[in-house]
Design a protein around this motif. Structure first.
Motif, mmCIF file in Angstrom:
data_model
loop_
_atom_site.group_PDB
_atom_site.id
_atom_site.type_symbol
_atom_site.label_atom_id
_atom_site.label_comp_id
_atom_site.label_asym_id
_atom_site.label_seq_id
_atom_site.Cartn_x
_atom_site.Cartn_y
_atom_site.Cartn_z
ATOM 1 N N SER A 132 33.717 -10.504 57.013
ATOM 2 C CA SER A 132 34.447 -10.224 55.779
ATOM 3 C C SER A 132 33.496 -10.134 54.597
ATOM 4 C CB SER A 132 35.492 -11.308 55.529
ATOM 5 O OG SER A 132 36.416 -11.361 56.593
ATOM 6 N N TYR A 133 32.467 -10.934 54.624
ATOM 7 C CA TYR A 133 31.495 -10.907 53.528
ATOM 8 C C TYR A 133 30.855 -9.526 53.418
ATOM 9 C CZ TYR A 133 27.557 -12.146 50.552
ATOM 10 O OH TYR A 133 26.639 -12.185 49.532
ATOM 11 N N GLN A 134 30.474 -8.955 54.563
ATOM 12 C CA GLN A 134 29.842 -7.634 54.540
ATOM 13 C C GLN A 134 30.800 -6.579 53.960
ATOM 14 O OE1 GLN A 134 28.559 -6.811 58.522
ATOM 15 N NE2 GLN A 134 27.168 -8.577 58.614
ATOM 16 N N ILE A 135 32.055 -6.654 54.348
ATOM 17 C CA ILE A 135 33.037 -5.685 53.825
ATOM 18 C C ILE A 135 33.250 -5.904 52.336
ATOM 19 C CG2 ILE A 135 35.471 -4.983 53.954
ATOM 20 C CD1 ILE A 135 35.356 -5.617 56.958
ATOM 21 N N ALA A 136 33.322 -7.171 51.918
ATOM 22 C CA ALA A 136 33.514 -7.475 50.503
ATOM 23 C C ALA A 136 32.343 -6.962 49.671
ATOM 24 C CB ALA A 136 33.698 -8.975 50.311
ATOM 25 N N GLU A 137 31.164 -7.124 50.191
ATOM 26 C CA GLU A 137 29.988 -6.642 49.475
ATOM 27 C C GLU A 137 29.983 -5.112 49.379
ATOM 28 O OE1 GLU A 137 26.951 -8.279 47.966
ATOM 29 O OE2 GLU A 137 28.876 -9.292 47.664
ATOM 30 N N THR A 138 30.413 -4.469 50.441
ATOM 31 C CA THR A 138 30.510 -3.000 50.409
ATOM 32 C C THR A 138 31.470 -2.562 49.308
ATOM 33 O OG1 THR A 138 30.058 -2.857 52.781
ATOM 34 C CG2 THR A 138 31.143 -0.954 51.735
ATOM 35 N N ILE A 139 32.590 -3.238 49.232
ATOM 36 C CA ILE A 139 33.576 -2.905 48.197
ATOM 37 C C ILE A 139 32.982 -3.151 46.815
ATOM 38 C CG2 ILE A 139 35.798 -3.597 47.218
ATOM 39 C CD1 ILE A 139 36.710 -4.239 50.099
ATOM 40 N N ARG A 140 32.347 -4.292 46.645
ATOM 41 C CA ARG A 140 31.805 -4.658 45.324
ATOM 42 C C ARG A 140 30.766 -3.644 44.859
ATOM 43 N NH1 ARG A 140 27.498 -7.143 43.273
ATOM 44 N NH2 ARG A 140 26.549 -7.471 45.324
ATOM 45 N N LEU A 141 29.857 -3.254 45.751
ATOM 46 C CA LEU A 141 28.798 -2.331 45.374
ATOM 47 C C LEU A 141 29.358 -0.933 45.080
ATOM 48 C CD1 LEU A 141 26.052 -3.416 47.946
ATOM 49 C CD2 LEU A 141 26.093 -3.865 45.477
ATOM 50 N N ARG A 142 30.330 -0.492 45.876
ATOM 51 C CA ARG A 142 30.901 0.841 45.657
ATOM 52 C C ARG A 142 31.689 0.897 44.347
ATOM 53 N NH1 ARG A 142 34.239 3.205 50.427
ATOM 54 N NH2 ARG A 142 34.382 4.873 48.855
ATOM 55 N N VAL A 143 32.383 -0.187 44.016
ATOM 56 C CA VAL A 143 33.146 -0.209 42.768
ATOM 57 C C VAL A 143 32.195 -0.059 41.577
ATOM 58 C CG1 VAL A 143 34.511 -1.673 41.237
ATOM 59 C CG2 VAL A 143 35.113 -1.491 43.660
ATOM 60 N N ALA A 144 31.084 -0.763 41.627
ATOM 61 C CA ALA A 144 30.121 -0.706 40.527
ATOM 62 C C ALA A 144 29.545 0.694 40.361
ATOM 63 C CB ALA A 144 29.002 -1.714 40.760
ATOM 64 N N MET A 145 29.438 1.442 41.457
ATOM 65 C CA MET A 145 28.811 2.759 41.422
ATOM 66 C C MET A 145 29.819 3.892 41.175
ATOM 67 S SD MET A 145 26.215 2.337 44.660
ATOM 68 C CE MET A 145 25.858 4.069 44.660
ATOM 69 N N ASP A 146 31.059 3.750 41.711
ATOM 70 C CA ASP A 146 31.956 4.906 41.772
ATOM 71 C C ASP A 146 33.109 4.870 40.778
ATOM 72 O OD1 ASP A 146 30.364 5.751 43.841
ATOM 73 O OD2 ASP A 146 31.700 5.006 45.428
ATOM 74 N N THR A 147 33.222 3.871 39.951
ATOM 75 C CA THR A 147 34.342 3.848 39.006
ATOM 76 C C THR A 147 33.938 4.483 37.678
ATOM 77 O OG1 THR A 147 33.679 1.601 38.387
ATOM 78 C CG2 THR A 147 35.479 1.836 39.979
ATOM 79 N N ASP A 148 34.941 5.082 36.989
ATOM 80 C CA ASP A 148 34.701 5.751 35.706
ATOM 81 C C ASP A 148 35.914 5.526 34.796
ATOM 82 O OD1 ASP A 148 33.682 7.318 33.694
ATOM 83 O OD2 ASP A 148 34.527 9.182 34.537
#
Length: 666
Positions: A596-612
């Motif tokens: 779950s940690y790996q999935i959570a980190e994937t979500i966290r990193l993508r949010v920081a990069m892909d939100t506008d």
């Protein structure tokens, strides 16, 4: 005498009162002697005059003493009836000698015997009167060549008297013959009417269609054993009796039968047999419609020898057919009413059971099982239209190879039903050959009925039933399927609507993720059967500031972007839900905290990069194991919430894993 039917004079029974004394011989003789001809009978007595002369001729033929003699008979108006001679040379010329003609005409005018002597002999004409009324009805003439005038007159008068006796003997014989024939005909008619009455009683006691037809065949065979009888039906009526056949309304149909069916009245045709067994005998062919008040159902076809049937028989057959038609119609209506009652019961029971379940899968499964049972079909297939993909999806079928298959909405019989919105009945698929069908080809079926599932005026699916026999389904099956399909379509629409309502109730309207109550219930179910699982809570950092800076519309946009990232980062078996305002919950069945940690980190990193405009999220993770002392949904959420609280307090934009010590709910 009134008419000359069948070539014989029919006598007026002017003394009918004497009929009651026919059992007494003396009275019978007296009664006959009281019968006489009248002037009204004169036009019809020529044959009796000739018969009377033939009888007279037998009596005088053995009298050689007469020598050469010629005899003449005329009617009451002097018309030539016959001329005969005792000379061995045979009959004389039908052209009467002038003296004979004049003597006869004079005797008729003057009502007396008239003589004329010539070189050929003595001509004598004697008027013949009726025995009671004295009406002159004939003239008896003779020409004697070897005797004097006095002897000739005496002989002529005696011969005329004998001729009158012979005439009345023939007259009485003909009268008695006619009387007996009338009595026999009356007796036959009485017997036939008695039989007809019995038939009427029998037929109207029948409430079964086949019993009505069997009774008609038995009665006609009993009355006319030598007749050949068959019934040609115009409707869809199956019978085990080989005498019941199908009436061909087009093509090679017999013209006689077609006229009887179209005109609704009896047709008769006389012919002469040409086969070796028929020997050129005269035959009568009769076509009688089997009709009721609502229409003509078929035609009785009767073939019989001409001499074994008369006009009374034709009337009897017509009345029998009328009675049979009424009885058949009543039996058919009774049969149809029972069928309608059974169909209504069936529809009521089917609708009741369909509405007991609002689960779409169960509705399709139950409908398939019931349709196979009701129609005795071998195969069933129910498809539903997928509007997004524009295909028909097989939702339920007892053909394994078709389960969950997709076909273009223009393909096969489903496509034909979709384009026409009309049901189909097919008696032989192989002979039809115009439509390709996986369903029919894989099952090697020949018979087919289909019906559209119509929802709000549009085809939403198709029911198909098949059997490997040809002509297996009847028109009644075809109509019943249309009725049932409307109820099945309604049940499917209700189940689909219920599923949509449940889906909407379990989903968050803004994000499309599951609602909080759904994930609570789902985790409870997983904890009953799994050994472990993990929960991630995702929270958008400083979301209030985003709303205050950019507005709530932009805040909703950011929330949707984060939700899209979460859904694309997890497995299909994982459950993503909106936990609170800007908090999201993701449950991962069977996943450990590390996974779950790996999935959570994937979500966290993508949010920081892909939100506008760009935002960050903080994540808290909790794991449960079956061996935990306190295993509950509340403790799992509390542990994850504590981990999220730790991530927030540690600077946000990070992931924290909760410990079992944090699982103590306040």
């Amino acid at each position: 005498m009134a008419d000359q039917s069948m070539g014989q004079p029919m006598l007026n029974l002017n003394h009918a009162s004497g009929l009651q004394r026919l059992d007494d011989g003396d009275n019978y003789t007296d009664w006959l002697r009281q019968l006489d001809i009248t002037v009204h009978d004169f036009p019809y007595i020529e044959s009796i005059l000739k018969q009377g002369y033939a009888e007279w001729r037998k009596l005088v033929s053995a009298m050689p003493e007469l020598g050469k003699a010629d005899f003449f008979i005329s009617g009451s108006r002097g018309e030539v009836l016959l001329a005969d001679s005792l000379d061995p040379g045979g009959p004389i010329s039908p052209t009467w000698p002038k003296p004979m003609e004049e003597a006869i005409l004079q005797s008729l005018r003057e009502h007396r015997a008239v003589t004329a002597e010539t070189a050929d002999g003595v001509y004598v004409a004697v008027p013949v009167f009726s025995r009671i009324h004295g009406d002159l009805f004939a003239s008896f003439g003779c020409c004697l060549h070897d005797c004097g005038a006095t002897a000739a007159v005496l002989f002529a008068k005696m011969a005329a008297q004998l001729f009158q006796s012979c005439f009345y003997k023939c007259f009485e014989g003909l009268f008695v013959s006619d009387l007996l024939r009338v009595q026999q005909q009356a007796k036959r008619e009485e017997q036939r009417r008695s039989k007809l009455f019995q038939v009427v009683q029998k037929l109207h006691d029948k409430i079964d269609v086949d019993s009505v037809l069997t009774e008609v065949f038995e009665r006609v065979s009993g009355m006319y054993p030598a007749a050949k009888l068959e019934l040609l039906m115009s409707q869809d009526h199956l019978s085990r009796d080989p005498r019941v056949k199908s009436l061909q309304l087009h093509g090679q149909g017999d013209e006689l039968l077609m006229r009887a069916f179209m005109e609704g009245r009896m047709q008769v045709r006389e012919s002469t047999g040409s086969g070796p067994e028929e020997g050129g005998e005269r035959r009568l062919e009769i076509a009688v419609p089997l009709s009721g008040k609502q229409g003509v159902y078929g035609v009785f076809h009767l073939q019989i020898q001409r001499e074994k049937i008369d006009d009374v028989d034709l009337q009897l057959i017509g009345m029998l057919a009328d009675t049979a038609g009424t009885a058949f119609e009543n039996a058919k209506l009774y049969e149809q009413s029972n069928l309608l009652i059974n169909e209504l019961r069936l529809i009521n029971e089917l609708t009741k059971r369909l509405n007991q379940s609002l689960r779409l899968k169960e509705v399709f499964k139950f409908a398939t099982e019931e349709l196979l049972s009701i129609f005795k079909a071998e195969y069933c297939c129910i498809s539903q239209l997928n509007k997004e993909r524009e295909t028909f999806e097989i939702m339920s079928s007892n053909v394994p190879g078709l389960s969950k298959e997709h076909f273009p909405k223009s393909y096969g019989f489903s496509g034909l039903v979709y384009s026409t919105q009309e049901p189909i009945i097919l008696s032989d698929f192989q002979a039809y050959g115009k439509v390709s069908s996986r369903f029919m080809e894989e099952t090697d079926s020949r018979s087919l009925i289909t019906a559209p599932l119509i929802v709000r005026g549009e085809v939403n699916g198709v029911i198909m039933l098949a059997h490997r026999k040809t002509r297996f389904f009847s028109y009644d099956n075809y109509k019943l399927l249309q009725v049932l399909s409307s109820h099945i379509g309604l049940a499917i629409a209700n189940a689909s609507l219920h599923a949509e309502v449940r889906r909407m109730a379990n989903r968050d309207m803004l994000t499309g993720l599951y609602a909080r109550h759904y994930v609570d219930d789902a985790i409870q179910e997983f904890q009953k059967k799994d050994t472990n699982g993990s929960l991630i809570i995702v929270d958008i950092d400083q979301f209030k500031q985003v709303n205050d800076t950019y507005g709530h519309q932009t805040g909703d946009k950011i929330l949707k972007q984060v939700c899209a990232i979460v859904k694309s980062s997890i497995r299909k078996t994982d459950i993503a839900a909106r936990w609170g305002g800007e908090e999201l919950a993701v449950y991962l069945p069977g996943a450990s905290a590390d996974n779950s940690y790996q999935i959570a980190e994937t979500i966290r990193l993508r949010v920081a990069m892909d939100t506008d405009p760009p935002v960050t999220v903080s994540c808290g993770i909790a794991e449960w194991i079956r061996s935990d002392d306190k295993l509950s949904v509340e403790s799992l959420f509390y542990q994850a919430d504590m981990a999220l609280y730790k991530a927030k307090n540690s600077g946000r934009n990070q992931t924290q894993i909760g410990s079992s010590d944090d699982a103590q709910a306040p």
